[in-house]
Design an enzyme around this catalytic site. Structure first.
Site, PDB file in Angstrom:
ATOM      1  N   THR A 129       0.720  -1.261   0.165  1.00 31.88           N
ATOM      2  CA  THR A 129      -0.059  -0.065   0.031  1.00 31.88           C
ATOM      3  C   THR A 129       0.962   1.281  -0.147  1.00 31.88           C
ATOM      4  O   THR A 129       1.987   1.181   0.486  1.00 31.88           O
ATOM      5  CB  THR A 129      -0.913  -0.041   1.308  1.00 31.88           C
ATOM      6  OG1 THR A 129      -1.436   1.355   1.485  1.00 31.88           O
ATOM      7  CG2 THR A 129      -0.220  -0.452   2.626  1.00 31.88           C
ATOM      8  N   GLU A 131       0.248   3.626   1.926  1.00 31.98           N
ATOM      9  CA  GLU A 131       0.399   4.101   3.232  1.00 31.98           C
ATOM     10  C   GLU A 131       1.819   3.732   3.764  1.00 31.98           C
ATOM     11  O   GLU A 131       2.194   4.373   4.586  1.00 31.98           O
ATOM     12  CB  GLU A 131      -0.531   3.371   4.064  1.00 31.98           C
ATOM     13  CG  GLU A 131      -1.891   3.919   4.224  1.00 31.98           C
ATOM     14  CD  GLU A 131      -2.356   5.268   4.899  1.00 31.98           C
ATOM     15  OE1 GLU A 131      -1.586   5.111   5.943  1.00 31.98           O
ATOM     16  OE2 GLU A 131      -2.609   6.016   4.279  1.00 31.98           O
ATOM     17  N   TYR A 157      -0.822   0.321  10.845  1.00 29.43           N
ATOM     18  CA  TYR A 157      -1.279  -0.215   9.584  1.00 29.43           C
ATOM     19  C   TYR A 157      -0.253  -0.103   8.798  1.00 29.43           C
ATOM     20  O   TYR A 157       0.090  -1.172   8.023  1.00 29.43           O
ATOM     21  CB  TYR A 157      -2.438   0.408   9.098  1.00 29.43           C
ATOM     22  CG  TYR A 157      -2.993   0.001   7.611  1.00 29.43           C
ATOM     23  CD1 TYR A 157      -3.610  -1.368   7.271  1.00 29.43           C
ATOM     24  CD2 TYR A 157      -2.577   0.945   6.538  1.00 29.43           C
ATOM     25  CE1 TYR A 157      -3.607  -1.606   6.154  1.00 29.43           C
ATOM     26  CE2 TYR A 157      -2.776   0.562   5.104  1.00 29.43           C
ATOM     27  CZ  TYR A 157      -3.312  -0.796   4.929  1.00 29.43           C
ATOM     28  OH  TYR A 157      -3.361  -0.993   3.789  1.00 29.43           O
ATOM     29  N   LYS A 161       2.075  -3.150   7.032  1.00 29.98           N
ATOM     30  CA  LYS A 161       2.046  -3.559   5.680  1.00 29.98           C
ATOM     31  C   LYS A 161       3.399  -3.487   5.168  1.00 29.98           C
ATOM     32  O   LYS A 161       3.909  -4.299   4.252  1.00 29.98           O
ATOM     33  CB  LYS A 161       1.211  -2.369   5.026  1.00 29.98           C
ATOM     34  CG  LYS A 161      -0.251  -2.534   4.876  1.00 29.98           C
ATOM     35  CD  LYS A 161      -0.640  -3.875   3.852  1.00 29.98           C
ATOM     36  CE  LYS A 161      -1.924  -4.375   3.791  1.00 29.98           C
ATOM     37  NZ  LYS A 161      -2.339  -5.319   2.945  1.00 29.98           N
TER      38      LYS A 161
HETATM   39  O1  G4F Z   1     -10.682   6.748   3.344  1.00 28.21           O
HETATM   40  P1  G4F Z   1      -9.385   6.833   4.466  1.00 28.21           P
HETATM   41  O2  G4F Z   1      -9.814   6.033   5.739  1.00 28.21           O
HETATM   42  O3  G4F Z   1      -8.313   5.909   3.692  1.00 28.21           O
HETATM   43  P2  G4F Z   1      -6.893   5.911   3.724  1.00 28.21           P
HETATM   44  O4  G4F Z   1      -6.490   5.980   5.429  1.00 28.21           O
HETATM   45  O5  G4F Z   1      -6.109   6.755   2.904  1.00 28.21           O
HETATM   46  O6  G4F Z   1      -6.347   4.384   3.716  1.00 28.21           O
HETATM   47  C1  G4F Z   1      -6.925   3.910   2.527  1.00 28.21           C
HETATM   48  O7  G4F Z   1      -6.119   3.842   1.502  1.00 28.21           O
HETATM   49  C2  G4F Z   1      -4.622   3.225   2.011  1.00 28.21           C
HETATM   50  C3  G4F Z   1      -3.916   3.184   0.519  1.00 28.21           C
HETATM   51  O8  G4F Z   1      -3.278   4.543   0.582  1.00 28.21           O
HETATM   52  C4  G4F Z   1      -4.806   1.745   2.197  1.00 28.21           C
HETATM   53  F1  G4F Z   1      -3.850   1.050   2.254  1.00 28.21           F
HETATM   54  C5  G4F Z   1      -5.833   1.635   3.280  1.00 28.21           C
HETATM   55  O9  G4F Z   1      -6.195   0.250   3.596  1.00 28.21           O
HETATM   56  C6  G4F Z   1      -7.096   2.286   3.077  1.00 28.21           C
HETATM   57  O10 G4F Z   1      -7.918   1.613   2.059  1.00 28.21           O
HETATM   58  O11 G4F Z   1      -8.985   8.223   4.736  1.00 28.21           O
HETATM   59  C7  G4F Z   1      -8.514   9.127   3.965  1.00 28.21           C
HETATM   60  C8  G4F Z   1      -8.319  10.457   4.458  1.00 28.21           C
HETATM   61  C9  G4F Z   1      -7.378  10.287   5.719  1.00 28.21           C
HETATM   62  O12 G4F Z   1      -6.538  11.354   5.468  1.00 28.21           O
HETATM   63  C10 G4F Z   1      -8.285  10.443   6.579  1.00 28.21           C
HETATM   64  O13 G4F Z   1      -7.910  10.941   7.847  1.00 28.21           O
HETATM   65  O14 G4F Z   1      -9.689  10.870   4.754  1.00 28.21           O
HETATM   66  C11 G4F Z   1      -9.431  11.464   6.101  1.00 28.21           C
HETATM   67  N1  G4F Z   1     -10.599  11.485   6.601  1.00 28.21           N
HETATM   68  C12 G4F Z   1     -11.424  12.622   7.376  1.00 28.21           C
HETATM   69  N2  G4F Z   1     -12.649  12.534   7.497  1.00 28.21           N
HETATM   70  C13 G4F Z   1     -11.516  10.419   7.189  1.00 28.21           C
HETATM   71  C14 G4F Z   1     -12.542  11.171   7.768  1.00 28.21           C
HETATM   72  N3  G4F Z   1     -11.462   9.240   7.005  1.00 28.21           N
HETATM   73  C15 G4F Z   1     -12.255   8.037   7.528  1.00 28.21           C
HETATM   74  N4  G4F Z   1     -11.975   6.884   7.113  1.00 28.21           N
HETATM   75  N5  G4F Z   1     -13.556   8.831   7.777  1.00 28.21           N
HETATM   76  C16 G4F Z   1     -13.507   9.995   8.293  1.00 28.21           C
HETATM   77  O15 G4F Z   1     -14.668  10.613   8.706  1.00 28.21           O
END
Ligand code: G4F
Length: 332
Positions: A129, A131, A157, A161
């Protein structure tokens, strides 16, 4: 061997990528096996209904003997290790479980392959990933992270990974195994869980349009992500395992966008230009350490694998909102 008599074993069959990949491999004529965990997993029935052609095998990434059994039952030509604790925020709350599943689970799967495939015929895909890169200023290449970029994971995470990534490489070098790591940037779509920010937004936007809720609570809105469509990315995974020699590849779009930009497009789909009255920030969704910017450079995959993405950023947002406006689950 033609694709029509190949066998594939997928861990993480109940996840977003597992679903897309099962459909793709079935279309290509593979016999598909999927590992499912837990004695009372509600997704067992859903998966079996949606993918009646998938042979489900009970196994768990933390139980190596169950993985050996899965290998003996499936006798796969290709193994796709997609299972993981994959939510970054959750990994801060459950760091040891994340290490066991997302990190050591890869070792368990590799050992199961190594012990059951003495002739080294099996091809192994590890879901690495973006990440692992961490998004910090000091190591961010202008054209985006590529296969040679420096790693600096920012979450339990990402650290787990990275272990999976290196142990996959180590087994390739040590035991002459055909092991590949796909370093995938964020990939989304109609199968994405609502715990991830893109689907959380499109699900809420659809409910706001239908009059079922009046706002959405999110964490930080400034982080940038390189968001592609999951259906395009599983095609890349498959291509990685069809090469003469095993190698590692980045899959990304080469574009990066803030969460605010995603909100702009998603709300425009339902005719709302200013989303601010509908979005509240809640610290509960912020993380102890954030990955500021992810931008990937997919040149190697495009050149060597002939991989291309078909869905662009506006197309992705549109597809997800349109899907969420029509499905029954949005109303529950
Ligand atoms: O959608 P996210 O939770 O994805 P994140 O953390 O980028 O991770 C995903 O992508 C990775 C590949 O780069 C994978 F390896 C991993 O398994 C997963 O699929 O968050 C994206 C962004 C972050 O910056 C987070 O802090 O959105 C921000 N965010 C803001 N509000 C939020 C929220 N994320 C989530 N999940 N929920 C919120 O309410």
């Amino acid at each position: 061997m033609s694709d029509t008599n190949k066998r594939a074993l997928i861990t993480g069959i109940t996840g977003q990528d597992g679903g897309h990949l099962a459909a793709l491999l079935h279309e290509k004529g593979y016999e598909v096996f999927g590992i499912i965990r837990g004695q009372h997993n509600p997704r067992r029935q859903i998966t079996q209904q949606e993918f009646p052609y998938v042979n489900l095998i009970d196994a768990d990434l933390t139980d190596q003997s169950s993985l050996v059994r899965a290998m003996q039952l499936a006798k796969p030509d290709e193994v796709y290790n997609l299972a993981a604790i994959s939510h970054v925020g959750y990994s801060f709350k459950n760091p040891q479980l994340t290490a066991d599943v997302t990190g050591k689970g890869v070792l368990n799967m590799l050992e199961a392959v190594r012990l059951t495939d003495k002739d080294r015929n099996v091809r192994f895909y590890q879901a690495s990933t973006s990440e692992m890169f961490g998004g910090l200023d000091y190591n961010r290449p202008e054209k985006g992270y590529d296969e040679n970029s420096h790693f600096h994971p920012r979450s339990p995470y990402g650290v787990a990974k990275l272990y999976g990534h290196w142990i996959t490489k180590n087994y390739r070098e040590s035991y002459d195994m055909y092991n590949v790591s796909g370093i995938l940037f964020n990939h989304e779509g109609e199968r994405r869980g609502v715990e991830f920010v893109t689907r959380k937004i499109t699900h809420a936007v659809a409910r706001i349009k239908l009059g079922l809720q009046d706002h959405i609570e999110l964490g930080d809105l400034w982080p940038k992500r390189d968001w592609g469509y999951a259906g395009d990315y599983v095609e890349g995974m498959w291509r990685m395992l069809q090469q003469d020699k095993p190698d590692d590849y980045v899959l990304a779009t080469g574009e990066t966008h803030t969460i605010e930009e995603f909100l702009d497009l998603a709300f425009k789909e339902i005719g709302i230009e200013d989303w601010k009255p509908y979005v509240k920030q809640n610290p509960a969704f912020m993380r102890p350490a954030e990955v500021d910017i992810l931008l990937g450079n997919p040149e190697k995959a495009e050149k060597v694998l002939g991989w291309e993405r078909k869905v662009d950023f506006p197309g992705l947002v549109k597809l997800m909102v349109e899907h969420d406006l029509t499905i029954e689950e949005t109303k529950i």
